[in-house]
Design an enzyme around this catalytic site. Structure first.
Site, PDB file in Angstrom:
ATOM      1  N   HIS A 125       0.833  -1.217   0.000  1.00  0.00           N
ATOM      2  CA  HIS A 125       0.000   0.000   0.000  1.00  0.00           C
ATOM      3  C   HIS A 125       0.864   1.262   0.000  1.00  0.00           C
ATOM      4  O   HIS A 125       0.510   2.271   0.606  1.00  0.00           O
ATOM      5  CB  HIS A 125      -0.948   0.029   1.207  1.00  0.00           C
ATOM      6  CG  HIS A 125      -1.971  -1.068   1.219  1.00  0.00           C
ATOM      7  ND1 HIS A 125      -3.224  -0.927   0.711  1.00  0.00           N
ATOM      8  CD2 HIS A 125      -1.894  -2.347   1.683  1.00  0.00           C
ATOM      9  CE1 HIS A 125      -3.899  -2.063   0.865  1.00  0.00           C
ATOM     10  NE2 HIS A 125      -3.115  -2.944   1.446  1.00  0.00           N
ATOM     11  N   ASN A 159     -10.281  -2.776   2.463  1.00  0.00           N
ATOM     12  CA  ASN A 159      -9.983  -2.776   1.036  1.00  0.00           C
ATOM     13  C   ASN A 159     -11.265  -2.511   0.247  1.00  0.00           C
ATOM     14  O   ASN A 159     -12.352  -2.480   0.819  1.00  0.00           O
ATOM     15  CB  ASN A 159      -9.424  -4.139   0.603  1.00  0.00           C
ATOM     16  CG  ASN A 159      -7.935  -4.291   0.924  1.00  0.00           C
ATOM     17  OD1 ASN A 159      -7.241  -3.316   1.184  1.00  0.00           O
ATOM     18  ND2 ASN A 159      -7.458  -5.521   0.904  1.00  0.00           N
ATOM     19  N   TYR A 211       0.811  -4.196  12.292  1.00  0.00           N
ATOM     20  CA  TYR A 211       0.825  -2.775  11.911  1.00  0.00           C
ATOM     21  C   TYR A 211       1.722  -1.907  12.789  1.00  0.00           C
ATOM     22  O   TYR A 211       2.343  -0.960  12.308  1.00  0.00           O
ATOM     23  CB  TYR A 211      -0.610  -2.231  11.837  1.00  0.00           C
ATOM     24  CG  TYR A 211      -1.351  -2.781  10.622  1.00  0.00           C
ATOM     25  CD1 TYR A 211      -1.664  -4.135  10.535  1.00  0.00           C
ATOM     26  CD2 TYR A 211      -1.706  -1.972   9.567  1.00  0.00           C
ATOM     27  CE1 TYR A 211      -2.318  -4.661   9.422  1.00  0.00           C
ATOM     28  CE2 TYR A 211      -2.369  -2.488   8.451  1.00  0.00           C
ATOM     29  CZ  TYR A 211      -2.661  -3.833   8.390  1.00  0.00           C
ATOM     30  OH  TYR A 211      -3.297  -4.345   7.285  1.00  0.00           O
TER      31      TYR A 211
HETATM   32 FE1  HDE Z   1      -2.518  -4.808   5.477  1.00  0.00          FE
HETATM   33  N1  HDE Z   1      -0.722  -4.007   5.966  1.00  0.00           N
HETATM   34  N2  HDE Z   1      -1.855  -6.628   6.048  1.00  0.00           N
HETATM   35  N3  HDE Z   1      -4.215  -5.692   4.830  1.00  0.00           N
HETATM   36  N4  HDE Z   1      -3.148  -3.062   4.871  1.00  0.00           N
HETATM   37  C1  HDE Z   1      -0.371  -2.736   5.804  1.00  0.00           C
HETATM   38  O1  HDE Z   1       0.722  -1.433   7.426  1.00  0.00           O
HETATM   39  C2  HDE Z   1      -0.769  -6.855   6.783  1.00  0.00           C
HETATM   40  C3  HDE Z   1      -4.543  -7.002   4.891  1.00  0.00           C
HETATM   41  C4  HDE Z   1      -4.409  -2.752   4.427  1.00  0.00           C
HETATM   42  O2  HDE Z   1      -3.275   3.487   3.946  1.00  0.00           O
HETATM   43  C5  HDE Z   1       0.936  -2.397   6.435  1.00  0.00           C
HETATM   44  O3  HDE Z   1       0.867   0.796   7.711  1.00  0.00           O
HETATM   45  C6  HDE Z   1      -0.691  -8.241   7.122  1.00  0.00           C
HETATM   46  C7  HDE Z   1      -5.936  -7.195   4.625  1.00  0.00           C
HETATM   47  C8  HDE Z   1      -4.481  -1.360   4.068  1.00  0.00           C
HETATM   48  O4  HDE Z   1      -1.679   3.369   5.429  1.00  0.00           O
HETATM   49  C9  HDE Z   1       1.367  -3.730   7.065  1.00  0.00           C
HETATM   50  C10 HDE Z   1      -1.784  -8.841   6.551  1.00  0.00           C
HETATM   51  C11 HDE Z   1      -6.416  -5.951   4.375  1.00  0.00           C
HETATM   52  C12 HDE Z   1      -3.217  -0.843   4.318  1.00  0.00           C
HETATM   53  C13 HDE Z   1       0.216  -4.629   6.706  1.00  0.00           C
HETATM   54  C14 HDE Z   1      -2.504  -7.819   5.882  1.00  0.00           C
HETATM   55  C15 HDE Z   1      -5.339  -5.027   4.500  1.00  0.00           C
HETATM   56  C16 HDE Z   1      -2.421  -1.926   4.810  1.00  0.00           C
HETATM   57  C17 HDE Z   1       1.918  -1.744   5.511  1.00  0.00           C
HETATM   58  C18 HDE Z   1      -2.160 -10.310   6.576  1.00  0.00           C
HETATM   59  C19 HDE Z   1      -7.841  -5.565   3.984  1.00  0.00           C
HETATM   60  C20 HDE Z   1      -2.741   0.579   4.053  1.00  0.00           C
HETATM   61  C21 HDE Z   1       1.830  -0.259   5.835  1.00  0.00           C
HETATM   62  C22 HDE Z   1      -2.286 -10.874   7.867  1.00  0.00           C
HETATM   63  C23 HDE Z   1      -8.807  -5.772   5.004  1.00  0.00           C
HETATM   64  C24 HDE Z   1      -3.059   1.491   5.183  1.00  0.00           C
HETATM   65  C25 HDE Z   1       1.094  -0.189   7.060  1.00  0.00           C
HETATM   66  C26 HDE Z   1      -2.635   2.896   4.819  1.00  0.00           C
HETATM   67  C27 HDE Z   1      -1.112  -1.791   5.213  1.00  0.00           C
HETATM   68  C28 HDE Z   1       0.161  -5.901   7.110  1.00  0.00           C
HETATM   69  C29 HDE Z   1      -3.672  -8.099   5.143  1.00  0.00           C
HETATM   70  C30 HDE Z   1      -5.536  -3.626   4.291  1.00  0.00           C
HETATM   71  C31 HDE Z   1       2.683  -4.289   6.597  1.00  0.00           C
HETATM   72  C32 HDE Z   1       0.399  -8.883   7.935  1.00  0.00           C
HETATM   73  C33 HDE Z   1      -6.703  -8.523   4.660  1.00  0.00           C
HETATM   74  C34 HDE Z   1      -5.678  -0.616   3.527  1.00  0.00           C
HETATM   75  O5  HDE Z   1       1.489  -3.626   8.451  1.00  0.00           O
END
Ligand code: HDE
Length: 720
Positions: A96, A169, A383
């Protein structure tokens, strides 16, 4: 930059001072030809300073020994400026990375006080400040907006009980069921590590290798290959919290909840052929669109909806609601609208807000709690790590965009960049310093976790209830309109055609056979591949009923409001027609841009001068929802010789856009090879035709045309 010449106020360039100029003279010179960069010495309020507050006399020249001699180490002004510049970047998000944010407000319209003690969801009419960040997932920070990709839809509510984030999402399900697979998924979809390409694309071997080896991914793959991943605008996307959460009331009773965002703007996507060209013409298409809408006062809005259900309902579903690869069809559990979010303010500074905003699924408030979705638990863990890495320390909640708007009181202290430092002697508790002893815990209003009963053997295992990977993938496919199904087939053929290894292509198609035999056959045919054996399924595909809410076209807008028309004009174009068209667009709440051979604009047939917003090379028709081609007779002869003018027509024609036109435009259509106009062409013979044209544009696309312009259309039985 490195020269001593500088522009005078009159814009003329002065020669460098002579070799004998000393430092004092150089300052005097600079004052003299500083133009905008130098103020009079008594303008103290605007005096530039170092970060230490020291006034700066010369920001054009570094300190050196002699006119052409070495730069001096003692130049603390140079040192500090370059030092700061060198550290301007923070690590981009690992996923993202590319995103765009805006401020807004959430207003509750229906109370959920019967289900939750969360204040933000209890008081009807209460307004809560929000910050939203939309994003793509796979691309780096500088990648293009129209990548085929999932979009992040993250909302931070600054509630009276602390910050609550829905980090969602634009797709209600996810690729994987267990967080331990997340690094693999992300590695596979991002650039391949040896060559560092392709950027922001899933169309490559590594991604499809991983996906074709991961049966659980295939429901999400169907969404990914649909038009959901090439939205027209952030404003025309739904948002989903994905996981089940809990609402918990004052008595401790829990209700499961899934969160939805429904755009007032209706759902709308673009076509792939168009997306590819938008990326070239305006890689910032989505961020520009959001920015402009907010600047224009056309504030985008989404309703917040909730699906509420209890354990009994959950037990009745033919799948496990704790499995993030599944959704609950709205026909099964209806979405209740409880409030509206309005984005009404662009950020003042992109870095300060959009880059530094730190979302976290663990940011919940009293009355909102987690379900046992394993993916959610993995995210809860992840996060904070990311924020620490990106923002450099534990005090990122002191950054304004992350700071709660309610009081923050605790004994956490110090650390990098600590901005809010408690006063007084007590920095621990319990303490006996009385009223001076600082904050105390409060069992009445404080956060209490739902006391879910937990027991079990410690083991690494995937629940049997997570084993059905294809039923909802099929349900999604059969819920699409025929033209949308065609696009899914097109996308699969496109993506898999970029995959070099034939065995990976075949393995991908083997999953499609468990989803829809017709789709599998179409894709195999499109790839020139013999139909492979079906993949081995852990569970047979159930025939679930279609869910019309899953279609974009079935949930499209009813008007042309907030959409943009490109109006191609030349000298001598009809003033009357232009006036009527723009009046009709204004009445609809739509936008338009004048596209002309010169940016200076055109002179209409009544002598009025109209400035252009785009020179024709910079305003290709892919940037617009519909076009009006209104050249004069003389003008069209010139346009018919111009490649970009011909592209303007051809690129509106192929993605099935409505094309309004004068009679003269026919010459350009012929030149562009658009020889058989269809019902998507609307003749604008007289001013009064303009209104009817806008009414047609409300359908957004003339889909029947796609059968004529696409080789792959043979697979489509009937147009939508
Ligand atoms: Fe994320 N995800 N994610 N994700 N995600 C990040 O955190 C993570 C997942 C989502 O505009 C990171 O700040 C793991 C699902 C959004 O700043 C990180 C898993 C969904 C955003 C991270 C998921 C998301 C992130 C990278 C699986 C939809 C952007 C930057 C267990 C429901 C937020 C940050 C923004 C961002 C980890 C799966 C949505 C790396 C480990 C499912 C919208 O922490």
């Amino acid at each position: 930059m490195g020269t001593r010449s500088s522009k005078s106020d009159s814009g003329k360039t002065k020669a460098a001072p002579s070799a004998k100029t000393d430092q004092a003279q150089s300052y005097a010179e600079a004052q003299g030809h500083g133009g905008e960069t130098h103020q009079s010495t008594d303008d103290l309020a605007r005096t530039m300073t170092t970060q230490q507050g020291v006034p700066i006399a010369d920001d054009q020249n570094s300190l050196r020994a002699g006119e052409r001699g070495p730069t001096l180490l003692e130049d603390f002004i140079l040192r500090e400026k370059i030092f700061h510049f060198d550290h301007e970047r923070i690590p981009e998000r690992v996923v993202h990375a590319r995103g765009y944010g805006a401020h807004g407000v959430f207003e509750l319209t229906e109370s959920l006080a019967d289900y939750t003690r969360a204040d933000v969801l209890s008081t009807v009419g209460q307004q809560t400040e929000v910050f939203v960040r939309f994003s793509t997932v796979a691309g780096n920070k500088g990648s293009m907006d129209l990548a085929r990709d999932v979009r992040g839809f993250a909302v931070k509510f600054y509630t009276k009980q602390g910050n609550w984030d829905i980090v969602g999402n634009n797709i209600p399900v996810f690729f994987i069921q267990d967080p331990i697979k997340f690094p693999d998924l992300v590695h596979a979809v991002k650039q391949e590590p040896d060559r560092a390409f392709p950027q922001a694309q899933s169309a490559h071997d590594n991604y499809w290798d991983f996906a074709s080896l991961s049966p659980e991914a295939w429901h999400m793959v169907m969404w990914q290959m649909s038009d959901r991943t090439i939205p027209r605008s952030f404003r025309t996307m739904e948002g989903f919290g994905v996981h089940s959460f809990r609402l918990v009331d004052a008595e401790g009773k829990s209700t499961f909840v899934k969160f939805h965002w429904k755009p007032h703007q209706g759902l709308q996507s673009v076509l792939w052929n168009e997306a590819v060209k938008i990326n070239g013409a305006d890689p910032d298409f989505h961020r520009r669109d959001l920015w402009q809408a907010i600047e224009n006062g056309d504030f985008p809005q989404w309703d917040l909806g909730v699906q509420l259900f209890d354990q009994e309902t959950a037990d009745r579903l033919p799948f496990d609601h704790l499995d993030s690869t599944k959704l609950i069809p709205e026909e099964e559990v209806p979405v209740r609208i409880v409030g509206t979010m309005t984005l009404n303010r662009n950020v003042d500074n992109f870095f300060a807000a959009t880059e530094q905003v730190a979302f976290c699924t663990q940011n919940v408030v009293p009355g909102i709690d987690f379900s046992d979705d394993p993916l959610l638990h993995g995210r809860n863990f992840s996060y904070l790590d990311t924020q620490l890495k990106r923002l450099g320390g534990p005090n990122f909640t002191h950054i304004p965009v992350n700071a709660p708007r309610c009081p923050v009181m605790n004994f956490q202290q110090d650390g990098h960049m600590a901005m809010h430092n408690p006063k007084g002697r007590a920095n621990y508790e319990p303490n006996s310093w009385g009223p001076d002893g600082g904050p105390r815990e409060n069992p009445t209003i404080g956060y209490r976790s739902f006391p879910a009963e937990v027991q079990g053997t410690k083991q690494r295992i995937r629940a049997e209830t997570f084993a059905d990977h294809y039923s909802q993938a099929r349900q999604f496919f059969i819920s699409q309109m025929p033209i949308e199904q065609k696009h899914i087939g097109d996308a699969l053929v496109f993506e898999l055609s970029k995959v070099e290894r034939v065995d990976i292509r075949a393995r991908a198609v083997s999953h499609l056979r468990l989803i829809d035999e017709g789709l599998a056959a179409t894709v195999a045919d499109g790839l020139g591949l013999d139909l492979p054996e079906p993949a081995q399924a852990a569970k047979p595909t159930l025939e679930l009923p279609p869910s019309p809410k899953l279609s974009i076209l079935g949930n499209a807008p009813e008007d042309f409001k907030g959409r943009k028309m490109g109006i191609l004009l030349t000298d001598g174009s009809s003033a009357e027609l232009f006036a009527a068209l723009t009046k009709a667009l204004d009445a609809e709440g739509a936008l338009y841009e004048v596209v002309a051979p010169k940016i200076g604009g055109v002179t209409l047939d009544d002598g009025t001068k109209v400035p252009a917003q785009q020179k024709i090379d910079g305003g290709p028709s892919v940037l617009y929802d519909a076009v009006a081609v209104l050249p004069s007779k003389a003008g069209v002869a010139m346009l018919a010789k111009d490649a970009t003018a011909k592209d303007f027509v051809a690129d509106a024609f192929a993605p099935c856009k409505f094309i309004g036109h004068t009679e003269a435009a026919a010459t350009l259509f012929q030149a562009a090879g658009v020889t058989e106009p269809d019902d998507g062409f609307i003749a604008l013979a007289k001013a009064k035709d303009a209104k009817g044209f806008i009414v047609q544009c409300r359908s957004l696309r003339f889909w029947a045309r796609e059968l004529r312009v696409d080789l792959d259309a043979a697979a489509l039985k009937a147009p939508a």
